[in-house]
Structure formats: C-alpha cells, structure tokens
Scaffold this motif. Sequence first.
Motif, PDB file in Angstrom:
ATOM      1  N   ALA A  56       0.172   5.992  -7.000  1.00 27.60           N
ATOM      2  CA  ALA A  56      -0.463   7.311  -7.080  1.00 27.60           C
ATOM      3  C   ALA A  56      -0.843   8.330  -6.687  1.00 27.60           C
ATOM      4  O   ALA A  56      -1.184   8.733  -8.371  1.00 27.60           O
ATOM      5  N   ASP A  57       0.183   9.169  -5.415  1.00 28.50           N
ATOM      6  CA  ASP A  57      -0.261  10.262  -5.673  1.00 28.50           C
ATOM      7  C   ASP A  57       0.629  10.872  -6.808  1.00 28.50           C
ATOM      8  O   ASP A  57       0.186  12.034  -7.436  1.00 28.50           O
TER       9      ASP A  57
ATOM     10  N   LEU B 217       2.038   2.051  -2.895  1.00 30.24           N
ATOM     11  CA  LEU B 217       1.156   2.149  -4.509  1.00 30.24           C
ATOM     12  C   LEU B 217       0.826   3.155  -4.320  1.00 30.24           C
ATOM     13  O   LEU B 217       0.322   4.099  -5.200  1.00 30.24           O
ATOM     14  N   ALA B 218      -0.120   3.898  -3.333  1.00 35.85           N
ATOM     15  CA  ALA B 218      -0.359   5.188  -2.602  1.00 35.85           C
ATOM     16  C   ALA B 218       0.428   5.877  -3.435  1.00 35.85           C
ATOM     17  O   ALA B 218       0.001   7.524  -3.825  1.00 35.85           O
TER      18      ALA B 218
ATOM     19  N   PHE C 120      -6.493   2.982  -8.843  1.00 33.92           N
ATOM     20  CA  PHE C 120      -5.522   2.114  -7.200  1.00 33.92           C
ATOM     21  C   PHE C 120      -6.294   1.065  -6.869  1.00 33.92           C
ATOM     22  O   PHE C 120      -5.423   0.765  -6.770  1.00 33.92           O
TER      23      PHE C 120
ATOM     24  N   TRP D 245      -2.947   9.071 -10.601  1.00 33.64           N
ATOM     25  CA  TRP D 245      -4.714   7.653 -10.855  1.00 33.64           C
ATOM     26  C   TRP D 245      -5.094   8.145  -9.710  1.00 33.64           C
ATOM     27  O   TRP D 245      -5.815   8.877  -9.286  1.00 33.64           O
TER      28      TRP D 245
ATOM     29  N   LYS E 204       0.986  -1.407   0.459  1.00 29.43           N
ATOM     30  CA  LYS E 204      -0.027   0.404   0.049  1.00 29.43           C
ATOM     31  C   LYS E 204       1.176   1.175   0.301  1.00 29.43           C
ATOM     32  O   LYS E 204       0.398   2.570  -0.574  1.00 29.43           O
TER      33      LYS E 204
END
Length: 269
Positions: free
Chosen positions: A35-36, A31-32, A45, A40, A28
Amino acid sequence: MNATVKIDAARVELLLSELRLPGIKLIKAALAETADKEGWPAARFLAALAEQEMVERSRRRFERHLEEARLPPGKTLDAFDFDAVPMVSKAQVQALAAGDAWLEKGANLLCFGPPGGGKSHLAAALGMALIEKGWRVFFTRTTDLVQKLQIARRDLVLEAAIAKLDKYHLLILDDLAYVTKDQAETSVLFELISARYERRSMLITANQPFGEWGKIFPHQAMTLAAIDRLVHHATILEMNVDSYRRKEAVEKARGAGRPPTRATIRGSS
Ligand code: ADP
Ligand code: MG
C-alpha cells in the motif's frame, strides 16, 4: 522506522490479537508495504485487510469443522469409482453433496449394501464435500455413539447429549446393523432418531435394509416407529455390489500375479 512508528506497530500487533483478527495479523505487514509503495488510498487498504480476514476466518472454520467431523481419511468423491456401483447416479450424489435440498429440512440418506460395497467411503466423501460447502458434519460408528449415549443416559444427561449433536447438520451413523442387543435395550438410538426427526439430517449405512432392524431396537413397535421417522424424508441408495476390496484383489492377482515360472517358459519358447 522512527520511534512512534515502531510503537504504533507494536500496539497494532497487540490490538489485533486482542480483537482476534488473525487474518489481518498475518497479512498486515506485507499489505502495508504494498500500500505504501503503490500509494493506495486508505479505503483500498482497509478493504484488502478486511477481505483477508474473511479468507483466513473461513479457512480456519473449514479446518475446525473438518477436525471435529472425525471423517476416515482419504475418502473423497474424486477417489470414488462410480462405475463400480452402477445403481448409484453420480449426478444424484453430486446434488446431495451440495447439501441445501436435504440438510435444510432435516431429511435423511440411507445407504444399504453388503460389506465392501463402498457405503462408508461414500458417506465419508459426502461428509467431506458438505464440510467444504460450510455444513457441519459428525461421522461415527453407530456402536460408538450408542455407547456414549448410554453413558449419558446412566448419568441422566441423555437429553443434553442429544441436544449437543444438534450443532451438526449431518450425523453420519456408520454400520447401524452392528448395534448389539444390550445397546438396543437402552433405546438411546430411538431417542436420537426421534429428536432429530424433521430437524436435523442423518446419513445411515447398514448391511441390511430394515429386515434385520428388529434387533437394533428393544421391541417391534419401536423398530417400526424408528423406520417410519427415518424414511419419511429420505433418499435411499441401494449399493448391492460385490466387495470392492475383493474385486480389487482379484484384479491384481489376475494382472501381475501370473506365476513367474510359466512366464519364463513362455518367454523362452
Ligand atoms: P462398506 O462400508 O460398504 O463395507 P467401504 O466403503 O469400507 O465399504 O469400502 C471398502 C474399501 O473399498 C474401502 O477402502 C473403500 O475406499 C474402497 N471402495 C469401495 N467402493 C469403492 C468405489 N466405488 N470406489 C473406490 N473405492 C471404493
Ligand atoms: Mg463400512
């Protein structure tokens, strides 16, 4: 990071543990960040998180299944030399390694041949390939399992012990012929074979095809009934080859084992 974000992060950590989502927990943060950074959409996400959870779960499942199978280590199909057993077709073994065609209907595989011919190796390698495909397998020396089932019979829980083995799509019984007379008399092996008949598969290795099976079961009628059930839906691999171990040793001796004195004499003449 401001205070609310920090609190949220801590809560997520706890919630993911509580929900048992190990894959998401692992990925997480990374990935976060991606994504930020890349902006995304939330849906993407979420999809990426869910996908990661699937990957991690199947990895853990594979590891669990591999551990419970108790396979002898290092015996893979890649390491199996099919040239050494010309009567066994690689294509046939590869088809068996997919599992579907036989494990779904509880069919059996019987491997016969003299000691050292590769029966246990092939059995373990097939087990490994099947676990990779998601099947559940348990490998055991036949005498060990018979011993456990004898104890279960004594404690009046034989039926439950046999039912517990149902979770394995394939039960590999290595060296059936080594079952001893006193083990035969309790006939637990017969009950196991009967219970799995047409429901759950077995892979059995033995030095002798059927001829000597009289000593594995308490009387002839039971021997015949056991063989009948085993072969009804079965593939039989006859591995009548010389011991692979012995062959390897002989080849090694031939290759590198020439006496050094002779080698020196030849070299200097
Ligand atoms: P069996 O169970 O028939 O007595 P094993 O499977 O234990 O024989 O084989 C004896 C040894 O030789 C093992 O170390 C096994 O890995 C090796 N071996 C046997 N046959 C082959 C083969 N065809 N290719 C590679 N290794 C083999
Ligand atoms: Mg063996």
